[in-house]
Design an enzyme around this catalytic site. Sequence first.
Site, PDB file in Angstrom:
ATOM      1  N   ARG A  51      82.468  49.385  49.655  1.00  0.00           N
ATOM      2  CA  ARG A  51      82.375  47.785  49.774  1.00  0.00           C
ATOM      3  C   ARG A  51      80.957  47.276  50.023  1.00  0.00           C
ATOM      4  O   ARG A  51      80.536  46.215  49.996  1.00  0.00           O
ATOM      5  CB  ARG A  51      83.316  47.261  50.634  1.00  0.00           C
ATOM      6  CG  ARG A  51      84.597  46.698  50.162  1.00  0.00           C
ATOM      7  CD  ARG A  51      85.390  46.190  51.290  1.00  0.00           C
ATOM      8  NE  ARG A  51      86.302  44.908  50.915  1.00  0.00           N
ATOM      9  CZ  ARG A  51      87.278  45.249  50.875  1.00  0.00           C
ATOM     10  NH1 ARG A  51      88.297  46.210  50.692  1.00  0.00           N
ATOM     11  NH2 ARG A  51      88.146  43.906  50.806  1.00  0.00           N
ATOM     12  N   ARG A  93      86.245  35.882  52.365  1.00  0.00           N
ATOM     13  CA  ARG A  93      86.390  37.041  51.734  1.00  0.00           C
ATOM     14  C   ARG A  93      85.638  36.961  50.604  1.00  0.00           C
ATOM     15  O   ARG A  93      84.965  37.967  50.151  1.00  0.00           O
ATOM     16  CB  ARG A  93      87.794  37.503  51.811  1.00  0.00           C
ATOM     17  CG  ARG A  93      88.136  38.354  52.937  1.00  0.00           C
ATOM     18  CD  ARG A  93      89.702  38.116  52.809  1.00  0.00           C
ATOM     19  NE  ARG A  93      90.462  38.868  51.810  1.00  0.00           N
ATOM     20  CZ  ARG A  93      91.747  38.416  51.540  1.00  0.00           C
ATOM     21  NH1 ARG A  93      92.254  37.457  52.063  1.00  0.00           N
ATOM     22  NH2 ARG A  93      92.330  39.103  50.654  1.00  0.00           N
ATOM     23  N   LYS A 101      93.632  45.266  42.391  1.00  0.00           N
ATOM     24  CA  LYS A 101      93.379  46.510  42.661  1.00  0.00           C
ATOM     25  C   LYS A 101      94.772  47.141  43.170  1.00  0.00           C
ATOM     26  O   LYS A 101      95.047  48.268  42.742  1.00  0.00           O
ATOM     27  CB  LYS A 101      92.132  46.582  43.486  1.00  0.00           C
ATOM     28  CG  LYS A 101      90.943  46.199  43.280  1.00  0.00           C
ATOM     29  CD  LYS A 101      89.641  46.097  44.327  1.00  0.00           C
ATOM     30  CE  LYS A 101      90.176  45.457  45.737  1.00  0.00           C
ATOM     31  NZ  LYS A 101      90.055  43.936  45.575  1.00  0.00           N
ATOM     32  N   ARG A 136     100.408  35.444  47.535  1.00  0.00           N
ATOM     33  CA  ARG A 136     100.764  36.898  47.671  1.00  0.00           C
ATOM     34  C   ARG A 136     101.830  37.084  49.019  1.00  0.00           C
ATOM     35  O   ARG A 136     101.576  36.550  49.854  1.00  0.00           O
ATOM     36  CB  ARG A 136      99.566  37.926  47.908  1.00  0.00           C
ATOM     37  CG  ARG A 136      99.885  38.958  48.409  1.00  0.00           C
ATOM     38  CD  ARG A 136      98.532  39.916  48.085  1.00  0.00           C
ATOM     39  NE  ARG A 136      97.397  39.680  48.876  1.00  0.00           N
ATOM     40  CZ  ARG A 136      96.427  40.146  49.139  1.00  0.00           C
ATOM     41  NH1 ARG A 136      96.104  41.114  48.119  1.00  0.00           N
ATOM     42  NH2 ARG A 136      95.379  39.381  49.749  1.00  0.00           N
ATOM     43  N   ARG A 149      99.975  38.146  54.208  1.00  0.00           N
ATOM     44  CA  ARG A 149      98.891  38.981  55.092  1.00  0.00           C
ATOM     45  C   ARG A 149      98.196  37.805  56.100  1.00  0.00           C
ATOM     46  O   ARG A 149      98.196  36.754  55.532  1.00  0.00           O
ATOM     47  CB  ARG A 149      97.972  39.494  54.158  1.00  0.00           C
ATOM     48  CG  ARG A 149      98.150  40.865  54.175  1.00  0.00           C
ATOM     49  CD  ARG A 149      97.263  41.630  52.926  1.00  0.00           C
ATOM     50  NE  ARG A 149      95.946  41.369  52.901  1.00  0.00           N
ATOM     51  CZ  ARG A 149      95.147  41.766  51.989  1.00  0.00           C
ATOM     52  NH1 ARG A 149      95.423  42.566  51.184  1.00  0.00           N
ATOM     53  NH2 ARG A 149      93.912  41.464  52.392  1.00  0.00           N
TER      54      ARG A 149
HETATM   55  P1  AP5 Z   1      96.434  42.361  44.570  1.00  0.00           P
HETATM   56  O1  AP5 Z   1      96.598  43.874  43.804  1.00  0.00           O
HETATM   57  O2  AP5 Z   1      96.976  42.553  45.988  1.00  0.00           O
HETATM   58  O3  AP5 Z   1      94.846  42.261  44.826  1.00  0.00           O
HETATM   59  P2  AP5 Z   1      93.734  43.316  45.385  1.00  0.00           P
HETATM   60  O4  AP5 Z   1      92.692  43.519  44.557  1.00  0.00           O
HETATM   61  O5  AP5 Z   1      94.392  44.512  45.916  1.00  0.00           O
HETATM   62  O6  AP5 Z   1      93.088  42.101  46.359  1.00  0.00           O
HETATM   63  P3  AP5 Z   1      93.242  42.153  47.998  1.00  0.00           P
HETATM   64  O7  AP5 Z   1      92.947  40.934  48.599  1.00  0.00           O
HETATM   65  O8  AP5 Z   1      93.981  43.280  48.794  1.00  0.00           O
HETATM   66  O9  AP5 Z   1      91.766  42.793  48.296  1.00  0.00           O
HETATM   67  P4  AP5 Z   1      90.842  42.615  49.432  1.00  0.00           P
HETATM   68  O10 AP5 Z   1      89.496  43.393  49.066  1.00  0.00           O
HETATM   69  O11 AP5 Z   1      90.738  41.226  50.234  1.00  0.00           O
HETATM   70  O12 AP5 Z   1      91.802  43.474  50.750  1.00  0.00           O
HETATM   71  P5  AP5 Z   1      91.903  44.681  51.401  1.00  0.00           P
HETATM   72  O13 AP5 Z   1      92.902  44.945  51.985  1.00  0.00           O
HETATM   73  O14 AP5 Z   1      91.234  45.839  50.575  1.00  0.00           O
HETATM   74  O15 AP5 Z   1      96.626  41.119  43.741  1.00  0.00           O
HETATM   75  C1  AP5 Z   1      96.572  40.084  44.668  1.00  0.00           C
HETATM   76  C2  AP5 Z   1      97.813  38.816  44.376  1.00  0.00           C
HETATM   77  O16 AP5 Z   1      97.869  38.687  42.774  1.00  0.00           O
HETATM   78  C3  AP5 Z   1      99.167  39.675  44.344  1.00  0.00           C
HETATM   79  O17 AP5 Z   1     100.069  38.616  44.577  1.00  0.00           O
HETATM   80  C4  AP5 Z   1      99.556  39.984  42.948  1.00  0.00           C
HETATM   81  O18 AP5 Z   1     101.116  40.114  42.774  1.00  0.00           O
HETATM   82  C5  AP5 Z   1      99.119  39.164  42.090  1.00  0.00           C
HETATM   83  N1  AP5 Z   1      98.263  39.654  41.008  1.00  0.00           N
HETATM   84  C6  AP5 Z   1      97.816  40.846  40.700  1.00  0.00           C
HETATM   85  N2  AP5 Z   1      97.401  41.055  39.471  1.00  0.00           N
HETATM   86  C7  AP5 Z   1      97.718  39.977  38.677  1.00  0.00           C
HETATM   87  C8  AP5 Z   1      97.711  39.721  37.317  1.00  0.00           C
HETATM   88  N3  AP5 Z   1      97.371  40.505  36.375  1.00  0.00           N
HETATM   89  N4  AP5 Z   1      98.178  38.514  36.925  1.00  0.00           N
HETATM   90  C9  AP5 Z   1      98.924  37.416  37.961  1.00  0.00           C
HETATM   91  N5  AP5 Z   1      98.876  38.038  39.445  1.00  0.00           N
HETATM   92  C10 AP5 Z   1      98.334  39.201  39.720  1.00  0.00           C
HETATM   93  O19 AP5 Z   1      90.753  44.338  52.382  1.00  0.00           O
HETATM   94  C11 AP5 Z   1      91.353  43.651  53.707  1.00  0.00           C
HETATM   95  C12 AP5 Z   1      90.118  43.606  54.698  1.00  0.00           C
HETATM   96  O20 AP5 Z   1      90.184  44.975  55.357  1.00  0.00           O
HETATM   97  C13 AP5 Z   1      88.946  43.034  54.398  1.00  0.00           C
HETATM   98  O21 AP5 Z   1      88.675  41.647  54.295  1.00  0.00           O
HETATM   99  C14 AP5 Z   1      87.919  43.973  55.203  1.00  0.00           C
HETATM  100  O22 AP5 Z   1      87.970  43.344  56.775  1.00  0.00           O
HETATM  101  C15 AP5 Z   1      88.856  45.117  55.667  1.00  0.00           C
HETATM  102  N6  AP5 Z   1      88.354  46.336  54.723  1.00  0.00           N
HETATM  103  C16 AP5 Z   1      88.906  46.958  54.086  1.00  0.00           C
HETATM  104  N7  AP5 Z   1      88.325  47.708  53.398  1.00  0.00           N
HETATM  105  C17 AP5 Z   1      87.124  47.842  53.900  1.00  0.00           C
HETATM  106  C18 AP5 Z   1      85.916  48.487  53.673  1.00  0.00           C
HETATM  107  N8  AP5 Z   1      85.820  49.387  52.768  1.00  0.00           N
HETATM  108  N9  AP5 Z   1      84.736  48.054  54.455  1.00  0.00           N
HETATM  109  C19 AP5 Z   1      84.885  47.383  55.356  1.00  0.00           C
HETATM  110  N10 AP5 Z   1      86.009  46.490  55.574  1.00  0.00           N
HETATM  111  C20 AP5 Z   1      86.986  46.916  54.851  1.00  0.00           C
HETATM  112 MG    MG Z   2      94.427  45.151  47.908  1.00  0.00          MG
END
Ligand code: AP5
Ligand code: MG
Length: 215
Positions: A88, A170, A13, A127, A159
């Site tokens: 979410r 997660r 994402k 990552r 991270r």
């Molecule tokens: P990346 O693009 O970073 O993946 P992502 O989908 O953004 O995954 P996240 O881990 O950021 O999602 P998340 O939902 O756990 O975290 P968030 O920050 O939202 O890609 C991942 C890796 O793969 C990278 O190394 C990239 O280079 C690689 N990659 C990407 N595409 C690729 C491809 N096509 N092929 C190969 N490699 C690839 O949330 C973190 C925390 O915040 C949550 O756990 C929660 O505690 C809190 N939080 C955030 N939002 C909320 C909410 N709305 N409600 C409640 N708590 C929340």
């Molecule tokens: Mg992300």
Amino acid sequence: MNIILFGPPGAGKGTQAKKLVDFYGIPQISTGDILRANVREGTELGLAAKAYMDKGELVPDEVLIGIIKNRLNEADCEKGFILDGYPRTVPQADALAVILEEIEKPIDIVLNFEVPDEELVERISGRLMCKCGASYHKTFNPPKEEGICDACGAEVYQRADDTSDAVLNRLDVYKKQTQPLIEYYEAKGILVTLDGTKDIDVVFEDVKGILAKFA
Ligand code: AP5
Ligand code: MG
């Protein structure tokens, strides 16, 4: 164009959001990035959120709804926005619908990135992040200069919630609390599912193809 990027942790994402920002000139709203910025700055919100985030739990809905309401009312969202990591839960999605009705900016499309669990774990464990929000992978998408962000020149880091225990939690939290939103948006007829396992640039071509009719 008002978009939700949807999918499990590691689905890509954030990676696709950055490309969309450059291509369409609309802002990425990543609730994860907003929360991490608060943790870094030691705000009251950040201190409260950190314990949930480090364990891979969701931060309470009321906190997120407040964040997203303020953010969507900022001027740069006028021409559209890319939601990344929000909503979410069903209450978050319901609150979003109310906020968007008030500002008359309905969601055009929800892009749902599908990637198998084994690959998600591999992606997340390799990552590298930057404080500017850019994300890299040690093998799949390394920065041009080792350890340095291509976008802003700062040092990249791992991270705090990319540890193996938190990652597994997660994924579990995603399945229980977030995955039901697939049906929620399917029922509204605005969900499109994509193969998120292809190369980053190939996924982006697919995304642009789908979004072309909204631009
Ligand atoms: P990346 O693009 O970073 O993946 P992502 O989908 O953004 O995954 P996240 O881990 O950021 O999602 P998340 O939902 O756990 O975290 P968030 O920050 O939202 O890609 C991942 C890796 O793969 C990278 O190394 C990239 O280079 C690689 N990659 C990407 N595409 C690729 C491809 N096509 N092929 C190969 N490699 C690839 O949330 C973190 C925390 O915040 C949550 O756990 C929660 O505690 C809190 N939080 C955030 N939002 C909320 C909410 N709305 N409600 C409640 N708590 C929340
Ligand atoms: Mg992300």
